[in-house]
Design an enzyme around this catalytic site. Structure first.
Site, PDB file in Angstrom:
ATOM      1  N   ARG A  16       0.828  -1.214   0.000  1.00 46.68           N
ATOM      2  CA  ARG A  16       0.000   0.000   0.000  1.00 46.68           C
ATOM      3  C   ARG A  16       0.865   1.267   0.000  1.00 46.68           C
ATOM      4  O   ARG A  16       1.004   1.930  -1.022  1.00 46.68           O
ATOM      5  CB  ARG A  16      -0.948  -0.022   1.210  1.00 46.68           C
ATOM      6  CG  ARG A  16      -2.060   1.008   1.142  1.00 46.68           C
ATOM      7  CD  ARG A  16      -1.662   2.423   1.497  1.00 46.68           C
ATOM      8  NE  ARG A  16      -1.194   2.559   2.876  1.00 46.68           N
ATOM      9  CZ  ARG A  16      -0.668   3.671   3.360  1.00 46.68           C
ATOM     10  NH1 ARG A  16      -0.524   4.737   2.599  1.00 46.68           N
ATOM     11  NH2 ARG A  16      -0.242   3.716   4.619  1.00 46.68           N
ATOM     12  N   ASP A  17       1.492   1.576   1.128  1.00 46.19           N
ATOM     13  CA  ASP A  17       2.287   2.818   1.191  1.00 46.19           C
ATOM     14  C   ASP A  17       3.418   2.759   0.160  1.00 46.19           C
ATOM     15  O   ASP A  17       3.746   3.749  -0.493  1.00 46.19           O
ATOM     16  CB  ASP A  17       2.863   2.974   2.611  1.00 46.19           C
ATOM     17  CG  ASP A  17       3.194   4.412   2.952  1.00 46.19           C
ATOM     18  OD1 ASP A  17       3.644   5.151   2.062  1.00 46.19           O
ATOM     19  OD2 ASP A  17       3.015   4.808   4.122  1.00 46.19           O
ATOM     20  N   HIS A 208       4.119   4.550  12.744  1.00 50.13           N
ATOM     21  CA  HIS A 208       4.372   4.529  11.299  1.00 50.13           C
ATOM     22  C   HIS A 208       5.400   5.623  11.005  1.00 50.13           C
ATOM     23  O   HIS A 208       5.069   6.808  11.002  1.00 50.13           O
ATOM     24  CB  HIS A 208       3.031   4.799  10.600  1.00 50.13           C
ATOM     25  CG  HIS A 208       3.075   4.865   9.111  1.00 50.13           C
ATOM     26  ND1 HIS A 208       2.645   3.841   8.297  1.00 50.13           N
ATOM     27  CD2 HIS A 208       3.471   5.843   8.255  1.00 50.13           C
ATOM     28  CE1 HIS A 208       2.762   4.188   7.023  1.00 50.13           C
ATOM     29  NE2 HIS A 208       3.272   5.402   6.966  1.00 50.13           N
ATOM     30  N   HIS A 210       8.475   7.326   8.631  1.00 52.15           N
ATOM     31  CA  HIS A 210       9.160   7.434   7.336  1.00 52.15           C
ATOM     32  C   HIS A 210      10.599   7.841   7.598  1.00 52.15           C
ATOM     33  O   HIS A 210      10.900   8.534   8.565  1.00 52.15           O
ATOM     34  CB  HIS A 210       8.449   8.449   6.435  1.00 52.15           C
ATOM     35  CG  HIS A 210       7.249   7.857   5.769  1.00 52.15           C
ATOM     36  ND1 HIS A 210       7.270   7.364   4.480  1.00 52.15           N
ATOM     37  CD2 HIS A 210       6.002   7.628   6.237  1.00 52.15           C
ATOM     38  CE1 HIS A 210       6.073   6.880   4.178  1.00 52.15           C
ATOM     39  NE2 HIS A 210       5.283   7.027   5.222  1.00 52.15           N
ATOM     40  N   CYS A 241       3.921   9.501   0.803  1.00 50.41           N
ATOM     41  CA  CYS A 241       2.600  10.076   0.534  1.00 50.41           C
ATOM     42  C   CYS A 241       2.665  10.928  -0.725  1.00 50.41           C
ATOM     43  O   CYS A 241       3.479  11.847  -0.807  1.00 50.41           O
ATOM     44  CB  CYS A 241       2.155  10.930   1.717  1.00 50.41           C
ATOM     45  SG  CYS A 241       0.620  11.799   1.390  1.00 50.41           S
ATOM     46  N   ASN A 250       9.125   4.492   3.767  1.00 52.18           N
ATOM     47  CA  ASN A 250       8.905   4.040   5.135  1.00 52.18           C
ATOM     48  C   ASN A 250      10.208   3.509   5.723  1.00 52.18           C
ATOM     49  O   ASN A 250      11.149   3.218   4.996  1.00 52.18           O
ATOM     50  CB  ASN A 250       7.906   2.870   5.132  1.00 52.18           C
ATOM     51  CG  ASN A 250       6.506   3.316   4.821  1.00 52.18           C
ATOM     52  OD1 ASN A 250       6.093   3.333   3.668  1.00 52.18           O
ATOM     53  ND2 ASN A 250       5.769   3.684   5.839  1.00 52.18           N
TER      54      ASN A 250
HETATM   55  N1  COA Z   1     -12.847   5.004  -3.557  1.00 52.19           N
HETATM   56  C1  COA Z   1     -13.133   5.117  -4.869  1.00 52.19           C
HETATM   57  N2  COA Z   1     -13.787   6.153  -5.398  1.00 52.19           N
HETATM   58  C2  COA Z   1     -14.180   7.123  -4.571  1.00 52.19           C
HETATM   59  C3  COA Z   1     -13.922   7.074  -3.202  1.00 52.19           C
HETATM   60  C4  COA Z   1     -13.226   5.958  -2.694  1.00 52.19           C
HETATM   61  N3  COA Z   1     -12.927   5.855  -1.405  1.00 52.19           N
HETATM   62  N4  COA Z   1     -14.411   8.179  -2.617  1.00 52.19           N
HETATM   63  C5  COA Z   1     -14.971   8.905  -3.581  1.00 52.19           C
HETATM   64  N5  COA Z   1     -14.827   8.273  -4.754  1.00 52.19           N
HETATM   65  C6  COA Z   1     -15.286   8.712  -6.076  1.00 52.19           C
HETATM   66  C7  COA Z   1     -16.709   9.202  -6.010  1.00 52.19           C
HETATM   67  O1  COA Z   1     -17.593   8.119  -6.207  1.00 52.19           O
HETATM   68  C8  COA Z   1     -16.741  10.192  -7.139  1.00 52.19           C
HETATM   69  O2  COA Z   1     -16.806   9.489  -8.361  1.00 52.19           O
HETATM   70  P1  COA Z   1     -17.633  10.058  -9.604  1.00 52.19           P
HETATM   71  O3  COA Z   1     -16.963  11.354  -9.969  1.00 52.19           O
HETATM   72  O4  COA Z   1     -17.462   8.984 -10.631  1.00 52.19           O
HETATM   73  O5  COA Z   1     -19.011  10.246  -9.096  1.00 52.19           O
HETATM   74  C9  COA Z   1     -15.363  10.842  -7.086  1.00 52.19           C
HETATM   75  O6  COA Z   1     -14.519   9.866  -6.436  1.00 52.19           O
HETATM   76  C10 COA Z   1     -15.336  12.146  -6.333  1.00 52.19           C
HETATM   77  O7  COA Z   1     -15.920  11.939  -5.061  1.00 52.19           O
HETATM   78  P2  COA Z   1     -15.763  13.008  -3.854  1.00 52.19           P
HETATM   79  O8  COA Z   1     -16.438  12.457  -2.665  1.00 52.19           O
HETATM   80  O9  COA Z   1     -16.141  14.368  -4.337  1.00 52.19           O
HETATM   81  O10 COA Z   1     -14.221  12.914  -3.582  1.00 52.19           O
HETATM   82  P3  COA Z   1     -13.087  14.003  -3.753  1.00 52.19           P
HETATM   83  O11 COA Z   1     -12.820  14.243  -5.184  1.00 52.19           O
HETATM   84  O12 COA Z   1     -13.337  15.156  -2.852  1.00 52.19           O
HETATM   85  O13 COA Z   1     -11.843  13.162  -3.147  1.00 52.19           O
HETATM   86  C11 COA Z   1     -11.081  11.432  -1.665  1.00 52.19           C
HETATM   87  C12 COA Z   1     -11.868  12.727  -1.808  1.00 52.19           C
HETATM   88  C13 COA Z   1     -10.939  11.168  -0.193  1.00 52.19           C
HETATM   89  C14 COA Z   1     -11.854  10.318  -2.331  1.00 52.19           C
HETATM   90  C15 COA Z   1      -9.708  11.612  -2.351  1.00 52.19           C
HETATM   91  O14 COA Z   1      -9.106  12.803  -1.945  1.00 52.19           O
HETATM   92  C16 COA Z   1      -8.780  10.447  -2.046  1.00 52.19           C
HETATM   93  O15 COA Z   1      -8.999   9.357  -2.527  1.00 52.19           O
HETATM   94  N6  COA Z   1      -7.717  10.650  -1.234  1.00 52.19           N
HETATM   95  C17 COA Z   1      -6.805   9.619  -0.849  1.00 52.19           C
HETATM   96  C18 COA Z   1      -5.385  10.089  -0.961  1.00 52.19           C
HETATM   97  C19 COA Z   1      -4.420   9.006  -0.541  1.00 52.19           C
HETATM   98  O16 COA Z   1      -4.639   7.844  -0.714  1.00 52.19           O
HETATM   99  N7  COA Z   1      -3.281   9.438   0.046  1.00 52.19           N
HETATM  100  C20 COA Z   1      -2.260   8.570   0.498  1.00 52.19           C
HETATM  101  C21 COA Z   1      -2.593   7.743   1.664  1.00 52.19           C
HETATM  102  S1  COA Z   1      -2.602   8.581   3.195  1.00 52.19           S
HETATM  103 ZN    ZN Z   2       3.218   6.479   5.157  1.00 50.85          ZN
END
Ligand code: COA
Ligand code: ZN
Length: 313
Positions: A16-17, A208, A210, A241, A250
Site C-alpha cells: 500500500r504505502d 508509522h 518514514h 505520501c 517508510n
Molecule cells: N474510492 C473510490 N472512489 C471514490 C472514493 C473511494 N474511497 N471516494 C470517492 N470516490 C469517487 C466518487 O464516487 C466520485 O466518483 P464520480 O466522480 O465517478 O461520481 C469521485 O470519487 C469524487 O468523489 P468526492 O467524494 O467528491 O471525492 P473528492 O474528489 O473530494 O476526493 C477522496 C476525496 C478522499 C476520495 C480523495 O481525496 C482520495 O482518494 N484521497 C486519498 C489520498 C491518498 O490515498 N493518500 C495517500 C494515503 S494517506
Molecule cells: Zn506512510
C-alpha cells in the site's frame, strides 16, 4: 497451546504505502505475488491496498482485484486504507479484515490529501466503524502528520491526543500515529508515545515512521523504549505520501528486522527470506530501492579474505 508473541510486531505496508507513490504501473498479478510472498514469510499484518479515488491514486486502482486474488494465510490480518464511507464499503465488499481510516492532524494536509476538513472526516468515522463491526472487521484509525506537517509544521501534542480520544470514542479498535514525512525526532516520539499509551494498550498502538530525514529506526527505537510494540515498515524502504512534498520511504522492513535481530528482539520474521524478496523489488518497481541490508547483506555474511592474503596464510 499459547503461541508466544514476538517482542515486536511489524505490519508490512509495502503493497500500500510502498506502491501508492510509484509512477510506473505495477501489474495486479505482481502485487498479488508480492503479498503472497509476504504472507508466506509469516507477517501477521499486511496492508494490502487503498480504497481511494482512482484518479487521485491511480497506482492502487486495482485494490478490489488484489484482494480477490491473494491467498489468505490463516492468522494474518489483511488491511485496507480508506478515507471515507465509499472506501469502507468497497473494502468490506473486498473482505478486508481491517479498515485503516486516515485523517491528518493538520487541517492543511487533510485538505491536500483527502480534500476534507477534520469535521467531515470525523463525521464519517462512527458510521464506518459501525458497518465494519457489523461485517466482523476491525477499524484502525491513523493520525497522519502526527509528528509534523509539511505545510503547517509542528503539531501540538495535545491536539494529536485529542484526535486519538475522538477516534476511540467513535469506535476505533486501534490507533496509528504516522510521521508522514519523516519530521519526528526521538525526544518528541518518546513524549507522544508515552502519552498515547495512557489512552490505549501497546497491542493497539502502531507507529508509522518514514525515513525521510534518516531518523526512522532511531524513532522506532525511541518508541520501543517507552513501550510501543507495533510498527509499520515497508520492504525495501518503499513508500511515501503522494500529497506531501519531498516524501520518501517508510522504515525499511529488513533493516528493521536486522536491527531487532542484532539487539535480541524477536519479530517472528526470517531476515534472509526478507532480503531475498527485497532483491526482487528493483525489478518490480523499475528503480533502485533505499533499503540497506539487502545491498550489504547480513552482518555475519562474511567475505573471503583478499586473495593475496589467502596465499600467505
Ligand atoms: N474510492 C473510490 N472512489 C471514490 C472514493 C473511494 N474511497 N471516494 C470517492 N470516490 C469517487 C466518487 O464516487 C466520485 O466518483 P464520480 O466522480 O465517478 O461520481 C469521485 O470519487 C469524487 O468523489 P468526492 O467524494 O467528491 O471525492 P473528492 O474528489 O473530494 O476526493 C477522496 C476525496 C478522499 C476520495 C480523495 O481525496 C482520495 O482518494 N484521497 C486519498 C489520498 C491518498 O490515498 N493518500 C495517500 C494515503 S494517506
Ligand atoms: Zn506512510
Amino acid at each position: 497451546m499459547r503461541i508466544a508473541l514476538p517482542d515486536i510486531t511489524i505490519q508490512e505496508v509495502a503493497p500500500r504505502d510502498g506502491l501508492q507513490i510509484e509512477q510506473e504501473w505495477v501489474e495486479t498479478s505482481d502485487k498479488i505475488r508480492l503479498i503472497n510472498s509476504l504472507s508466506a514469510i509469516g507477517f501477521s499484518r499486511i496492508e494490502v491496498s487503498s480504497f481511494v479515488s482512482p484518479t487521485v491514486v491511480p497506482s492502487l486502482r486495482d485494490a478490489t482485484e488484489v484482494f480477490a486474488g491473494i491467498a489468505r494465510r490463516p492468522g494474518t490480518i489483511y488491511t485496507a486504507l480508506i478515507p471515507n464511507r465509499r472506501g469502507a464499503e468497497l473494502a468490506l465488499t473486498a473482505r478486508a479484515d481491517e479498515l485503516n481510516f486516515v485523517m491528518s492532524a493538520s487541517e492543511a494536509h487533510n485538505r491536500a490529501n483527502m480534500n476534507m476538513t477534520h469535521a467531515r472526516s470525523l463525521a464519517s468515522l462512527a458510521e464506518i466503524a459501525k458497518s465494519a463491526h457489523e461485517a466482523g472487521a476491525l477499524v484502525n484509525a491513523t493520525v497522519a502528520t502526527a509528528f509534523g506537517c509539511p505545510f503547517e509544521g509542528g503539531q501540538p501534542l495535545e491536539k494529536v491526543l485529542e484526535i486519538v480520544r475522538r477516534y476511540l470514542n467513535l469506535g476505533a479498535d486501534g490507533i496509528t500515529l504516522a510521521d508522514t514525512t519523516g519530521m519526528a525526532n526521538p525526544k518528541q516520539v518518546s513524549q507522544l508515545v508515552s502519552e498515547t499509551l495512557k489512552l490505549i494498550p501497546a497491542d493497539k498502538l502502531t507507529l508509522h515512521f518514514h525515513n525521510t530525514r534518516g531518523l526512522g529506526l532511531v524513532n522506532a527505537m525511541a518508541a520501543y523504549d517507552v513501550g510501543a510494540r507495533r510498527f509499520d515498515a515497508a520492504l525495501g524502504g518503499l513508500g511515501g505520501c503522494p500529497f506531501a512534498p519531498g516524501a520518501t520511504g517508510n522504515v525499511c522492513t529488513e533493516d528493521f528486522v536486522n536491527l531487532c535481530d542484532e539487539i535480541g528482539l524477536t519479530t517472528g520474521l526470517e531476515l534472509q527470506r526478507l532480503i531475498e524478496l527485497s532483491r526482487w523489488l528493483p525489478k518490480l518497481v523499475g528503480h533502485e530501492v533505499s533499503g540497506q541490508i539487502a545491498k550489504a547483506g547480513r552482518p555475519l555474511d562474511l567475505h573471503p579474505l583478499p586473495e593475496r592474503l589467502q596465499s600467505s596464510a
